[in-house]
Structure formats: C-alpha cells, structure tokens
Design a protein around this motif. Sequence first.
Motif, PDB file in Angstrom:
ATOM      1  N   CYS A   1       5.105  14.140   0.827  1.00 17.43           N
ATOM      2  CA  CYS A   1       4.151  13.085   1.159  1.00 17.43           C
ATOM      3  C   CYS A   1       4.807  11.750   1.476  1.00 17.43           C
ATOM      4  CB  CYS A   1       3.153  12.900   0.012  1.00 17.43           C
ATOM      5  SG  CYS A   1       2.054  14.296  -0.263  1.00 17.43           S
ATOM      6  N   ASN A   2       5.962  11.477   0.893  1.00 20.22           N
ATOM      7  CA  ASN A   2       6.593  10.164   1.062  1.00 20.22           C
ATOM      8  C   ASN A   2       6.804   9.774   2.528  1.00 20.22           C
ATOM      9  OD1 ASN A   2       6.592   9.904  -1.689  1.00 20.22           O
ATOM     10  ND2 ASN A   2       8.770  10.297  -1.953  1.00 20.22           N
ATOM     11  N   PRO A   3       7.425  10.632   3.361  1.00 18.95           N
ATOM     12  CA  PRO A   3       7.611  10.221   4.764  1.00 18.95           C
ATOM     13  C   PRO A   3       6.290  10.142   5.525  1.00 18.95           C
ATOM     14  CG  PRO A   3       8.331  12.493   4.436  1.00 18.95           C
ATOM     15  CD  PRO A   3       8.077  11.934   3.083  1.00 18.95           C
ATOM     16  N   ILE A   4       5.316  10.962   5.136  1.00 20.91           N
ATOM     17  CA  ILE A   4       4.004  10.902   5.798  1.00 20.91           C
ATOM     18  C   ILE A   4       3.333   9.572   5.497  1.00 20.91           C
ATOM     19  CG2 ILE A   4       1.708  11.933   5.911  1.00 20.91           C
ATOM     20  CD1 ILE A   4       3.006  14.621   5.234  1.00 20.91           C
ATOM     21  N   ILE A   5       3.388   9.158   4.221  1.00 19.63           N
ATOM     22  CA  ILE A   5       2.755   7.900   3.814  1.00 19.63           C
ATOM     23  C   ILE A   5       3.407   6.720   4.512  1.00 19.63           C
ATOM     24  CG2 ILE A   5       2.409   6.318   1.881  1.00 19.63           C
ATOM     25  CD1 ILE A   5       2.082   8.801   0.097  1.00 19.63           C
TER      26      ILE A   5
ATOM     27  N   GLY B   1       0.786  -1.230   0.000  1.00 22.75           N
ATOM     28  CA  GLY B   1       0.000   0.000   0.000  1.00 22.75           C
ATOM     29  C   GLY B   1       0.816   1.278   0.000  1.00 22.75           C
ATOM     30  N   PRO B   2       1.758   1.454   0.959  1.00 24.23           N
ATOM     31  CA  PRO B   2       2.540   2.694   0.977  1.00 24.23           C
ATOM     32  C   PRO B   2       3.321   2.917  -0.315  1.00 24.23           C
ATOM     33  CG  PRO B   2       2.781   1.515   3.045  1.00 24.23           C
ATOM     34  CD  PRO B   2       2.049   0.596   2.118  1.00 24.23           C
ATOM     35  N   HIS B   3       3.951   1.862  -0.813  1.00 23.87           N
ATOM     36  CA  HIS B   3       4.741   2.008  -2.036  1.00 23.87           C
ATOM     37  C   HIS B   3       3.873   2.386  -3.222  1.00 23.87           C
ATOM     38  CE1 HIS B   3       6.971   0.267  -5.614  1.00 23.87           C
ATOM     39  NE2 HIS B   3       7.778   1.194  -5.173  1.00 23.87           N
TER      40      HIS B   3
END
Length: 318
Positions: free
Chosen positions: A289-293, A244-246
């Motif tokens: 957004c990447n670190p938040i996700i 999911g995150p990726h």
Amino acid sequence: MSLSLNQTDRPEFFILIGVPGMEDIQIWFSLPVLIMYVLIVFGNVLVSYVILSEESFHKPMCLLLSTLSIADVLLATTTTPKVLSIFWFNSREISFGACLAQLFFVHAFSMMESTILLAMAFDRYVAICHPLRYTSILTNDTVAKIGIVAIIRGSLFMAPASCLILRLSYCQTNVISHSYCEHMAVVKISCSDITINQVYGLTVALLVIAVDILCITVSYGAIVRAVFRLSSMEARRKALGTCGPHFCVILISYIPSLFSSFTHRFGHDMPLHIHIILSNLYILVPPMCNPIIYGARTKEIRERILSFVSPRPPSKSL
C-alpha cells in the motif's frame, strides 16, 4: 519427519507447516500472495527509482520515502519466496541457520521501517511547525544519518534475540506452526525455559513500537495545534494535506503490527490459522500500500510515475 539433533539439542533444520489445518487448500493462498509480492516489488522499486533518478526529488521527505520503499522490498523478500515454495512445492524444510537469519531480518527490517516512519513524522513536524528552519535542520546528510541509525537500531535490538534462541534446546519437536520463522513461533516450540525470550521480545516491541508511536503522536499533536493556529482555511487544508499520505501509511503499518504482536502473546483463543494469515498480511499489505498511497496522494511523484510508465509520444513538427 524425525527430529535430528546435535550435541546441543539444536535441530539441523525446522519444518514450517505453512497454514496449520489448511494444508490441503493453502495452494489457493499462493495467488493473492504472489500478486501482492509482485505489486510490492514493482511499486516500491518504481517509486524508489523515480525519486533517486530525478534530482528535483532529492529532498528529505522523498529520500525518506525511497528508503522506506527499499526496506519494504527487503522485508517482503525475506519471507515471501519461502512462503510460496511451501504453498507450491511443499518445501517445508529450512535449516537452523537460515531460520535464524530469516527471523533476524524480518524483525530488524520491521524496526527499520518504524524508525523511518518516525523520521517522516519529524520531517512533517519541522516543515509545519518550524518552516523557516526546515532546510537547516533536515538536510540530505541528515537523512543519510537517519538511514544508518535505522539499520543500527534494528540490528542491535534483534542481535540479542537471536543469541537468546541459540541457548534454547529443541528436544521435542522441530515443527514450527507458521509459514516463516517468526520470533515467538520459534521460541514456543523449545523445551527450555523461554521466560527471558518472551520478556525480551515484549520489551523490544514496547521500546520500538510503543516509543515510536508515542513520539509520532506527540509530533502530530504539535502539527494539529500549529495548523489550527493558521488564519486561512486554505492554508490549513494544504498543511494537513501534506501529512495525509504519511498518516495513512502509519495506520496500515502499526495497526497490523500491534495486532499481530499482541495476539501472538495473549490471543490464545484465536484460531492458529487466522493468526498465521494475519501475520503474512502484516508483512505484505503495508509494503504493497505504501507506494500506492504516496503515488496517489503526492502530485509530483504521481505525475513523474505516470510519465515514466506511459511516456507521451513526441509531437510531430509541421
């Protein structure tokens, strides 16, 4: 400001407009840009620090995430300080060499990020489709080699683009209608034949973005096929949950990139200021957004970040 040329019709400096047509109000854009940049630096440095300082996170997927975080900070730092100086201090001049360096690093770091995202898709493919071979295929040494390949790939693709710009003449203007030195924005103001530059730029975009997206799509196709062969619904949910995150990061990274690339070449009816704003968002939104996700969706990283930001007070003994 007059155009200063040397013997090769190369300007000593370029003038960056910022957001064309909105010069009087673009200072108001500086606040969201500054907030996003602070979040990028804080979030990605924190995620990278947590992963690198915690030995339990020294595994391929987490190390790839740390590499992505470092690339995100470098990408945003390549453009944002200059953009803010334009908005705040009207500091629009940028030397020819600095412009060329900014152009090189903006696109090179973007290609590096694409390579890392492709490697992360391969990581999920091996983890789900070949779990018994995961530790033998993906090792920490393999991740280090992937990082080196990402650097070499981005540099090799962008080096010819920079050399091709050196052959251009700028006999009419040195004013770039952009807030940073983007490849096509610099090429378009030349009075030389730019066909080779356009073809090379589009070819690189297709070779990097299109090929990476194709490989990622094939990987996720195999993942989905393997997941739906599982008999347990809970196993399916857990397997898809690890992707999911990726998958979210892929969407927010490639969609703005493709939109920005093709509108710059074919979106002639789009207002220029809209394109410039979108180009800046393409640089800022994915790294923000990447670190938040990953922080929100990856339990172990989330818990470690929370314990780092808000450490619990030591319990008092009775």
